[in-house]
Design a protein around this motif. Structure first.
Motif, PDB file in Angstrom:
ATOM      1  N   CYS A 155     -11.534   0.753  -8.722  1.00 43.73           N
ATOM      2  CA  CYS A 155     -10.881   1.300  -9.925  1.00 43.73           C
ATOM      3  C   CYS A 155     -11.752   2.385 -10.549  1.00 43.73           C
ATOM      4  O   CYS A 155     -11.238   3.414 -11.015  1.00 43.73           O
ATOM      5  CB  CYS A 155     -10.599   0.200 -10.944  1.00 43.73           C
ATOM      6  N   TYR A 210       0.855  -1.189   0.000  1.00 49.45           N
ATOM      7  CA  TYR A 210       0.000   0.000   0.000  1.00 49.45           C
ATOM      8  C   TYR A 210       0.896   1.247   0.000  1.00 49.45           C
ATOM      9  O   TYR A 210       0.724   2.162   0.786  1.00 49.45           O
ATOM     10  CB  TYR A 210      -0.995  -0.020   1.180  1.00 49.45           C
ATOM     11  N   ASP A 264      -3.838   4.328  -6.753  1.00 53.64           N
ATOM     12  CA  ASP A 264      -3.066   3.851  -7.903  1.00 53.64           C
ATOM     13  C   ASP A 264      -3.767   4.179  -9.227  1.00 53.64           C
ATOM     14  O   ASP A 264      -3.121   4.339 -10.260  1.00 53.64           O
ATOM     15  CB  ASP A 264      -2.844   2.333  -7.772  1.00 53.64           C
ATOM     16  N   ALA A 265      -5.096   4.307  -9.158  1.00 52.68           N
ATOM     17  CA  ALA A 265      -5.845   4.654 -10.385  1.00 52.68           C
ATOM     18  C   ALA A 265      -5.789   6.159 -10.650  1.00 52.68           C
ATOM     19  O   ALA A 265      -6.311   6.636 -11.662  1.00 52.68           O
ATOM     20  CB  ALA A 265      -7.289   4.192 -10.249  1.00 52.68           C
ATOM     21  N   PHE A 288     -13.160  -4.651  -6.356  1.00 52.63           N
ATOM     22  CA  PHE A 288     -12.030  -4.025  -7.039  1.00 52.63           C
ATOM     23  C   PHE A 288     -12.430  -3.231  -8.280  1.00 52.63           C
ATOM     24  O   PHE A 288     -11.898  -2.145  -8.503  1.00 52.63           O
ATOM     25  CB  PHE A 288     -10.927  -5.062  -7.306  1.00 52.63           C
ATOM     26  N   GLU A 290      -5.365   1.705  -1.750  1.00 53.10           N
ATOM     27  CA  GLU A 290      -4.273   1.764  -2.728  1.00 53.10           C
ATOM     28  C   GLU A 290      -4.799   1.633  -4.162  1.00 53.10           C
ATOM     29  O   GLU A 290      -4.282   2.256  -5.079  1.00 53.10           O
ATOM     30  CB  GLU A 290      -3.256   0.649  -2.422  1.00 53.10           C
ATOM     31  N   TYR A 291      -5.826   0.806  -4.347  1.00 54.05           N
ATOM     32  CA  TYR A 291      -6.430   0.675  -5.685  1.00 54.05           C
ATOM     33  C   TYR A 291      -6.915   2.024  -6.195  1.00 54.05           C
ATOM     34  O   TYR A 291      -6.764   2.353  -7.370  1.00 54.05           O
ATOM     35  CB  TYR A 291      -7.634  -0.295  -5.634  1.00 54.05           C
ATOM     36  N   ALA A 309      -7.036  -1.691  -0.207  1.00 57.91           N
ATOM     37  CA  ALA A 309      -8.215  -1.274  -0.987  1.00 57.91           C
ATOM     38  C   ALA A 309      -8.078   0.209  -1.359  1.00 57.91           C
ATOM     39  O   ALA A 309      -8.337   0.604  -2.508  1.00 57.91           O
ATOM     40  CB  ALA A 309      -9.489  -1.517  -0.180  1.00 57.91           C
ATOM     41  N   GLN A 344     -13.869  -4.481  -0.929  1.00 55.12           N
ATOM     42  CA  GLN A 344     -12.987  -5.204  -1.866  1.00 55.12           C
ATOM     43  C   GLN A 344     -13.667  -5.472  -3.203  1.00 55.12           C
ATOM     44  O   GLN A 344     -13.357  -6.457  -3.876  1.00 55.12           O
ATOM     45  CB  GLN A 344     -12.501  -6.512  -1.241  1.00 55.12           C
TER      46      GLN A 344
END
Ligand code: PEP
Ligand code: MN
Length: 279
Positions: free
Chosen positions: A137, A11, A168-169, A133, A164-165, A162, A131
Motif C-alpha cells: 500500500c 487481480y 489499487d492504491a 500488505f 493488485e494492492y 500482491a 505479501q
C-alpha cells in the motif's frame, strides 16, 4: 487467453481482461515492457563507493541499462551483512550521476519508502516482502516504479494479487519478477519457475522480469537460466554481477564476474534477435 473468471477479478487491474495492451514503463529514457529486452545488473549489495562506481562504469560499457544494488538487505541471519542503509543509497545515486544508469534498490518497510524513493528510480520489493500488505500500500501511494518479486513460497495468482494492492492504491507502474520458488530440490538455491513467464505474459499486461541469480544461486548456471527466460518471453532480466565475486559481502556464489557477464550479454543479444526483440 483464459476466459474472465471470478479468479481474475481478484487481480482485475493487473489482468489482461481489463487492459489488453502491455503496460510500458519508462525511466530516464529506458523503456521496460516494450519490444526491447532490458538488462538490469549490479551487485547484490552496495559495499563501498569505489565498488559501486567501478561496477557501474563496467555495466555502462555493456548493453545493460539499469543498475541494481541493495542498501537495505533482508538477510536470513541477523549476523550477515545487512547493507549500508542511507549511505548505500547515496553511493547508488552518485553512481547514477556518473553513468546516467537508472537504479533499482530494495525497500523493506513502509517507513523506509520516502527515503528509498528519494534516491532510487525503481523500488524493489523483495521475495520475503511480497505479501507485506502495508508495504504494498505504501509503494502504491507513490508514483515510483515498482519491481515486485515473487515470494519463494507464493503462487502466480498470489503474485498477481500482491501487484493488485499496488495498482489499487493508484500506482500503475509495476513490473513483476520471477526469482525462483522453493521446491524439494536442494541442488540449487531455488527452482526457477520457467512456467511463470508465459503464464504471466498471458494473464497480465504488466512487464515480466526474470532473476536467474537468486533462482539458481550458482554463478555457473545463471546464464543458462537467463537465456531460457528471455527465450520464454521475459521482458528483461535482473542479474547479480561483482568485479570480484569471491570477495562479495552477499550472494558472491551467484554473482557473475565481468567476463561471464559479457558472455551472457552476447548470448542475450543473439536470443533477443532470434525472437525479434532488440536489446
Ligand atoms: C536481492 O535482489 O538481492 C534479493 C534479496 O532478492 P530476493 O528478494 O529475490 O531474495
Ligand atoms: Mn542478492
Amino acid at each position: 487467453m483464459n476466459s474472465v473468471s471470478s479468479s481474475s477479478l481478484d487481480y482485475r487491474r493487473a489482468s489482461r481482461h481489463f487492459q489488453r495492451e502491455n503496460t510500458v514503463i519508462e525511466t530516464r529514457g529506458i523503456v521496460i515492457g516494450g519490444d526491447k529486452i532490458v538488462v538490469m545488473a549490479g551487485p547484490c549489495s552496495v559495499e563501498s563507493s569505489c565498488q559501486i562506481n567501478e561496477l557501474a562504469l563496467f555495466i555502462k560499457s555493456t548493453k545493460a541499462s539499469v543498475l541494481r544494488g541493495g542498501a537495505f538487505k533482508p538477510r536470513s541471519s541477523p549476523y550477515s551483512f545487512r547493507g549500508l542503509g542511507e549511505e548505500g543509497l547515496k553511493m547508488l545515486a552518485q553512481a547514477r550521476e556518473m553513468t546516467g544508469l537508472p537504479i533499482v534498490t530494495e525497500v523493506m518497510s513502509p517507513d523506509q519508502v520516502p527515503l528509498v524513493a528519494a534516491y532510487s528510480d525503481i523500488l524493489q520489493i523483495g521475495a520475503r516482502n511480497m505479501q507485506n500488505f502495508p508495504l504494498l500500500c505504501a509503494v502504491g501511494a507513490t508514483q515510483k516504479i515498482v519491481l515486485l518479486k515473487r515470494g519463494m513460497g507464493n503462487t502466480i495468482k498470489e503474485l498477481l494479487m500482491a501487484a493488485e494492492y499496488i495498482l489499487d492504491a493508484g500506482n500503475t507502474q509495476v513490473m513483476l519478477c520471477e526469482r525462483g520458488i522453493r521446491t524439494f530440490e536442494t541442488m540449487t538455491r531455488h527452482t526457477f519457475d520457467i512456467n511463470a513467464i508465459p503464464v504471466l505474459k498471458d494473464l497480465t499486461h504488466l512487464p515480466v522480469i526474470a532473476d536467474p541469480s537468486h533462482a539458481i544461486g550458482n554463478a555457473q548456471y545463471v546464464s543458462s537460466i537467463a537465456r531460457a527466460a528471455i527465450a520464454a518471453g521475459a521482458d528483461g532480466i535482473l542479474v547479480e554481477v561483482h568485479m570480484n565475486p569471491s570477495m562479495a559481502l552477499s550472494d558472491g556464489d551467484q554473482s557473475l564476474a565481468p567476463e561471464a557477464f559479457c558472455l551472457l550479454m552476447r548470448d542475450v543479444e543473439k536470443i533477443a534477435h532470434a525472437i525479434d526483440r532488440p536489446l
